[in-house]
Design an enzyme around this catalytic site. Structure first.
Site, PDB file in Angstrom:
ATOM      1  N   SER A 169      10.731  -4.199 -11.011  1.00  0.00           N
ATOM      2  CA  SER A 169       9.847  -3.361 -11.593  1.00  0.00           C
ATOM      3  C   SER A 169       8.602  -3.918 -12.030  1.00  0.00           C
ATOM      4  O   SER A 169       7.567  -3.223 -12.482  1.00  0.00           O
ATOM      5  CB  SER A 169      10.714  -2.808 -12.948  1.00  0.00           C
ATOM      6  N   LYS A 170       8.433  -5.416 -12.007  1.00  0.00           N
ATOM      7  CA  LYS A 170       7.300  -6.122 -12.618  1.00  0.00           C
ATOM      8  C   LYS A 170       6.040  -5.855 -11.995  1.00  0.00           C
ATOM      9  O   LYS A 170       6.073  -5.332 -10.771  1.00  0.00           O
ATOM     10  CB  LYS A 170       7.745  -7.493 -12.604  1.00  0.00           C
ATOM     11  N   THR A 171       5.014  -6.258 -12.503  1.00  0.00           N
ATOM     12  CA  THR A 171       3.788  -6.170 -11.833  1.00  0.00           C
ATOM     13  C   THR A 171       3.443  -6.851 -10.478  1.00  0.00           C
ATOM     14  O   THR A 171       2.608  -6.588  -9.627  1.00  0.00           O
ATOM     15  CB  THR A 171       2.573  -6.621 -12.773  1.00  0.00           C
TER      16      THR A 171
END
Ligand code: PLP
Length: 406
Positions: free
Chosen positions: A197-199
């Site tokens: 889910s991270k950038t």
């Protein structure tokens, strides 16, 4: 007012617009790199791809060393272990964060000390950090949360005064810059996650960045069963220091090539997210009583894991947060809950004797009941689509009273 989809009206998005269908990015260059790696059979054990990515990521974050690992929890553990933190030591962490920030401290047998966050940024409150320091305090882990930044100047000042190590948890803060300089490069070590889910995302993964060669070597040994950087596997020329317990915490070349494909576009993506966030914020300020999380006050490039909203206006008093989330989901937009205070989190299982809550944490505790956030993948969409996302939220919030009382 149009009927909410949850009560039989037409949804704003049909089919639903799920962020998980938009993220992570899939590119032809990434696909080609993966196929090439697959055919090469050099899937790990320090293929050049891993070195190149770690060096490029560190350089992008104003750091001389990058140590690439399997997730953003062991990065925190190894950073703490590299400083010799263990039983009897206290480490200050925000009361509002993903519980890994605290469990990494526990993993080493040290004591996490929870300190409340600022009401506007939702990040660690430097004044409360100062008040929580004891003679056992060894380190502090500020977290740059969602679409904001911890006041790193103030936290560094407290840390310097009390001789504390600073480990920045940058799991939400890839590419973020405070006053022109990269987050992760202010503290002794910056810890990043590449979880799905991270950038930046490669299913799992993490990295420590640092400007200290000695600490970089200790972290490298901790993640690579004791080998020093540059040593050829099976031909160790020396033993790791006796105070390090070294494991295989390595990531693979598959993750490295996926991330190397994402890194060059990171800054442009963050700038786009900033435009999207401003667009939504401007509109929702006019049409709802939501309070948007304040950006990092010195952000010269704001990092965005998401855009967080507080439902703390009296107009929303007692409205169950899960009912708002579900009604917006029925409109086709996935808002996510905030964890709330770590020590109240469902998965937090440590006995009371193993941690300390430094004082009342009303902001962190309220966040679990009042904060919803929009995943960063939504922020990169066109203004016309963002307007429909806002419409989904407006539709639900205009009738918030009908969602029942908590
Ligand atoms: C995601 C996250 C981490 C690390 O997560 P991993 O899943 O272990 O990579 C650490 N801190 C925060 C605040 C996070 O959100």
């Amino acid at each position: 007012m149009t009927e909410r989809a949850a009560s039989g009206g037409l949804p704003v998005f049909d089919p639903p617009l799920y962020w998980s269908d938009l993220w992570p990015p899939v590119t032809e260059t990434g696909e080609a790199a993966l196929v090439k790696l697959y055919r090469s059979r050099r899937w790990t054990a320090f293929d050049a791809a891993e070195h190149r990515f770690a060096a490029a990521f560190a350089a992008h974050h104003d750091s001389s060393h990058g140590i690439f690992m399997m997730n953003g929890t062991v990065t925190l553990q190894c950073a703490l272990a590299a400083f010799g933190i263990g039983p009897g030591d206290e480490v200050i962490v925000p009361a509002l964060t993903w519980y890994a920030t605290a469990s990494a401290v526990r993993y080493l047998g040290a004591t996490p000390v929870f300190v409340d966050v600022e009401p506007d940024t939702l990040c660690l409150d430097p004044a409360l950090v100062e008040a929580a320091v004891t003679e056992r305090t060894r380190a502090v882990i500020p977290v740059h949360l969602y679409g904001s930044m911890a006041d790193i100047d103030a936290i560094l000042a407290v840390a310097r005064h009390h001789d504390l190590r600073v480990i920045e948890d940058c799991a939400h803060a890839h590419g973020g810059r405070w006053s022109g300089r990269a987050l992760g490069s202010f503290g002794d070590v910056g810890s990043f996650s590449f979880q799905q889910s991270k950038t930046m995302a490669s299913a799992e993964g993490g990295i420590c960045v640092t400007g200290d060669p000695a600490i970089a070597e200790r972290i490298f040994r901790l993640k690579h069963i004791g080998y020093a950087p540059g040593q050829v596997q099976r031909y160790a020329t020396d033993r790791p220091p006796a105070d390090l317990t070294c494991y295989p915490f390595r990531a693979t070349a598959f993750q490295a090539v996926v991330l190397a494909d994402q890194l060059p576009g990171l800054d442009a993506r963050l700038d786009r997210y900033a435009e999207g966030a401003h667009h939504l914020e401007e509109r929702l300020r006019r049409t709802t009583r939501l309070r948007v999380q304040a950006r990092g006050r010195m952000a010269s490039r704001q990092s965005y894991y998401g855009l967080a909203f507080m439902l703390d206006d009296p107009a929303y008093a007692g409205v169950p947060i899960d009912a708002v989330r579900d009604a917006v989901a029925a409109e086709g937009v996935l808002l996510m809950n905030c964890w709330g205070a770590v020590y109240d989190f469902q998965l937090f299982n440590f006995p009371p004797s193993s941690f300390r809550v430094a004082g009342p944490c009303p902001v962190a505790e309220a966040a679990g009941r009042q904060v919803l956030w929009l995943h960063h993948a939504y922020l990169g969409l066109e203004p016309a689509v963002l307007d429909r996302i806002a419409e989904a939220m407006e539709k639900v919030l205009a009738q918030a009273g009908r969602l029942g009382r908590a």
